[in-house]
Design a protein around this motif. Structure first.
Motif, PDB file in Angstrom:
ATOM      1  N   THR A 383       6.287   7.693  -3.777  1.00  0.00           N
ATOM      2  CA  THR A 383       4.872   7.321  -3.800  1.00  0.00           C
ATOM      3  C   THR A 383       4.770   5.914  -4.373  1.00  0.00           C
ATOM      4  O   THR A 383       5.362   5.632  -5.426  1.00  0.00           O
ATOM      5  N   GLU A 384       4.014   5.038  -3.709  1.00  0.00           N
ATOM      6  CA  GLU A 384       3.816   3.671  -4.197  1.00  0.00           C
ATOM      7  C   GLU A 384       2.330   3.469  -4.481  1.00  0.00           C
ATOM      8  O   GLU A 384       1.492   3.643  -3.590  1.00  0.00           O
ATOM      9  N   ILE A 403      -0.591   3.746  -1.949  1.00  0.00           N
ATOM     10  CA  ILE A 403      -1.968   3.501  -2.388  1.00  0.00           C
ATOM     11  C   ILE A 403      -2.071   2.005  -2.655  1.00  0.00           C
ATOM     12  O   ILE A 403      -1.313   1.468  -3.480  1.00  0.00           O
ATOM     13  N   GLY A 404      -2.986   1.335  -2.006  1.00  0.00           N
ATOM     14  CA  GLY A 404      -3.052  -0.116  -2.084  1.00  0.00           C
ATOM     15  C   GLY A 404      -3.582  -0.650  -3.403  1.00  0.00           C
ATOM     16  O   GLY A 404      -4.101   0.085  -4.249  1.00  0.00           O
ATOM     17  N   ALA A 405      -3.466  -1.957  -3.556  1.00  0.00           N
ATOM     18  CA  ALA A 405      -3.995  -2.640  -4.736  1.00  0.00           C
ATOM     19  C   ALA A 405      -5.508  -2.452  -4.823  1.00  0.00           C
ATOM     20  O   ALA A 405      -6.216  -2.502  -3.806  1.00  0.00           O
ATOM     21  N   ARG A 417      -2.122  10.307   3.621  1.00  0.00           N
ATOM     22  CA  ARG A 417      -1.975   9.101   4.432  1.00  0.00           C
ATOM     23  C   ARG A 417      -2.212   7.877   3.552  1.00  0.00           C
ATOM     24  O   ARG A 417      -2.925   7.938   2.544  1.00  0.00           O
ATOM     25  N   ASP A 418      -1.614   6.763   3.932  1.00  0.00           N
ATOM     26  CA  ASP A 418      -1.707   5.537   3.141  1.00  0.00           C
ATOM     27  C   ASP A 418      -3.166   5.127   2.925  1.00  0.00           C
ATOM     28  O   ASP A 418      -4.024   5.329   3.791  1.00  0.00           O
ATOM     29  N   VAL A 419      -3.410   4.539   1.747  1.00  0.00           N
ATOM     30  CA  VAL A 419      -4.733   4.030   1.386  1.00  0.00           C
ATOM     31  C   VAL A 419      -4.634   2.505   1.309  1.00  0.00           C
ATOM     32  O   VAL A 419      -3.772   1.970   0.606  1.00  0.00           O
ATOM     33  N   ARG A 425     -10.720   6.409  -1.117  1.00  0.00           N
ATOM     34  CA  ARG A 425     -10.287   7.563  -0.338  1.00  0.00           C
ATOM     35  C   ARG A 425     -10.766   8.821  -1.037  1.00  0.00           C
ATOM     36  O   ARG A 425     -10.444   9.070  -2.203  1.00  0.00           O
ATOM     37  N   MET A 426     -11.542   9.629  -0.314  1.00  0.00           N
ATOM     38  CA  MET A 426     -12.041  10.889  -0.854  1.00  0.00           C
ATOM     39  C   MET A 426     -11.635  11.989   0.128  1.00  0.00           C
ATOM     40  O   MET A 426     -11.996  11.934   1.297  1.00  0.00           O
TER      41      MET A 426
END
Length: 454
Positions: A383-384, A403-405, A417-419, A425-426
């Motif tokens: 997980t990043e 998960i993005g900055a 799924r990637d954010v 994201r909910m």
């Protein structure tokens, strides 16, 4: 070759059955401070850079061979006929060796390198003794063998069972450790007999034989009797652990760490602690922990294989497993477990969280109850989490996922799924509202309860 230029070899005796341990594990493989006792001894020997190390084995040979993995030559003593006979088994492994030999015991793991060096230096002194024995002065001489000596020159070595009252009154005891030139050692061993109470070939008899032939043998005395303590039982193993821990705690405090309740902190053999570190009660360090300056470790934490940068804070009740890396100023709070994961500078996971196989960016906040779902029953996934991301409470991040900055994951989400950067994201089911339902339920249940009592 001058005396100071002679190479050094070590013979480590580890052929005993260790029956008092009541264990299928070889006695010298039992650990103190997370390290097998024979490895403590071998590490001290390495300071002297021996040209050869021979470990004499008997019972449990396969275990020792597997553990040593080629770090030492193996000689086999079968059957076990005493310490002199055990040393003889190393002769073929040292064939052609022209130097000085130290005889050590695998279950006497804490001989200091400086003590070993002192034995070698005495052997190389101008009076050129044939052998040097390490003696010690215990508080209670018990049934140790005695060294009868005057001004460091040995007159006689005697086992307690074979000693008379006058000899038993001597308080200088034989540690069993010995140094001699290789050719002299094996020459004398060839003359040792077994006419004694045990019917065994005693190593100390090489000294008595040399003296009987008019040759000089010397004794030096350690100023640390605990370093020659042998370990033969679980209770003696625990005593050795306690002595080691006491010494290591004192070292940590001398080097600038605060131990609030020192007797409740347990270090590993390789723990590295910086200065201005505060360690609260009931903290346990497994192997492979590095703690930089200014770190706070709160009560009831367990750390193993972890690296903590300066200004980090851990616990209380936290667990750091191998591969946990806390970068400067990051924080792991109560009931948080971290495994093979990096918390970036200033990142926080304050409560009730599992971070496994993860990278957490600088300044990110991990909410209570967050878990990284890193295992599908067959493989591990990462997980990043980007810098400054906010992960809401009770979230499940189903790896592999990014998960993005500056992204936000809403509380209670299961993210698979990637954010993207800056995204919210909910992942929740639609909330269902039924006005008045609870009131009607309570009224109905109260009536049923009343009817049942009636």
């Amino acid at each position: 070759m001058g005396a100071s230029e002679r190479p050094i070899a070590a013979i480590v005796l580890a052929a005993g059955k260790g029956t008092r341990m009541k264990s299928t594990r070889h006695k010298v493989l039992h650990a103190i401070a997370g390290r097998p006792m024979i490895d403590h001894l071998l590490a001290s020997l390495e300071v002297l850079a021996p040209a050869k190390t021979v470990v004499v084995v008997g019972e449990g040979r396969e275990q020792l061979e597997a553990h040593l993995g080629g770090r030492a030559d193996i000689a086999v003593q079968q059957p076990q006929l005493g310490t002199g006979h055990a040393v003889q088994q190393a002769e073929s492994a040292l064939d052609g060796f022209e130097g000085d030999v130290l005889v050590m015991y695998g279950d006497v793991p804490f001989i200091r390198p400086e003590t070993m060096q002192a034995m070698i230096e005495r052997l190389r002194a101008a009076d050129a003794p044939e052998a040097v024995v390490l003696g010690f002065l215990p508080e209670d001489a018990l049934q140790y063998g005695r060294v009868i000596a005057e001004d460091g020159q040995i007159a006689r070595m005697v086992e307690f069972k074979d000693a008379d009252e006058r000899e038993r009154a001597c308080m200088l005891c034989n540690s069993g450790l010995l140094a001699a030139k290789a050719d002299v050692l094996f020459e004398l061993l060839g003359k040792v007999g077994n006419d004694n109470a045990q019917g065994e070939y005693y190593l100390p008899d090489v000294v008595n034989i040399a003296i009987a032939e008019g040759r000089n043998c010397a004794v030096i005395t350690t100023d640390e009797p605990d370093e020659v303590s042998g370990i033969n039982s679980r209770s003696e193993l625990a005593e050795a652990e306690a002595r080691w821990q006491k010494s290591r705690r004192a070292q940590a405090m001398a080097e600038g760490a605060t131990l609030v309740a020192p007797e409740t902190v347990f270090f590993s053999w390789d723990t590295r602690i910086g200065s201005d570190v505060t360690i609260e009660p009931n903290v346990v360090f497994g192997p492979g922990v590095e703690v930089a300056d200014g770190v706070s470790i709160h009560a009831f934490c367990h750390l193993e294989g972890a690296k903590l940068a300066s200004g980090t804070s851990v616990g209380p009740f936290a667990r750091l497993r191998p591969g946990a890396v806390l970068e400067e100023g990051s924080k792991v709070g109560n009931f948080v477990e971290v495994k093979n994961a990096v918390l970036g500078q200033g990142a926080k996971a304050n409560h009730l969280t599992y971070l496994g196989d993860a990278t957490v960016g600088a300044g990110a906040n991990i909410g209570a109850g967050t878990i990284t779902c890193n295992y599908d029953g067959y493989f591990k996934y990462r997980t990043e989490i980007g810098p400054r991301a906010f992960i809401g409470s009770n979230s499940a991040l189903i790896a592999p996922v990014k998960i993005g900055a500056d992204a936000i994951v809403a509380a209670g989400s299961a993210v698979s799924r990637d954010v993207a950067d800056g995204e919210l994201r909910m992942v929740r089911a639609e909330q269902l509202v039924k006005p008045g339902w609870a009131d009607r339920f309570h009224d109905a249940m109260k009536r049923k309860k009343a009817e049942k009592k009636g």
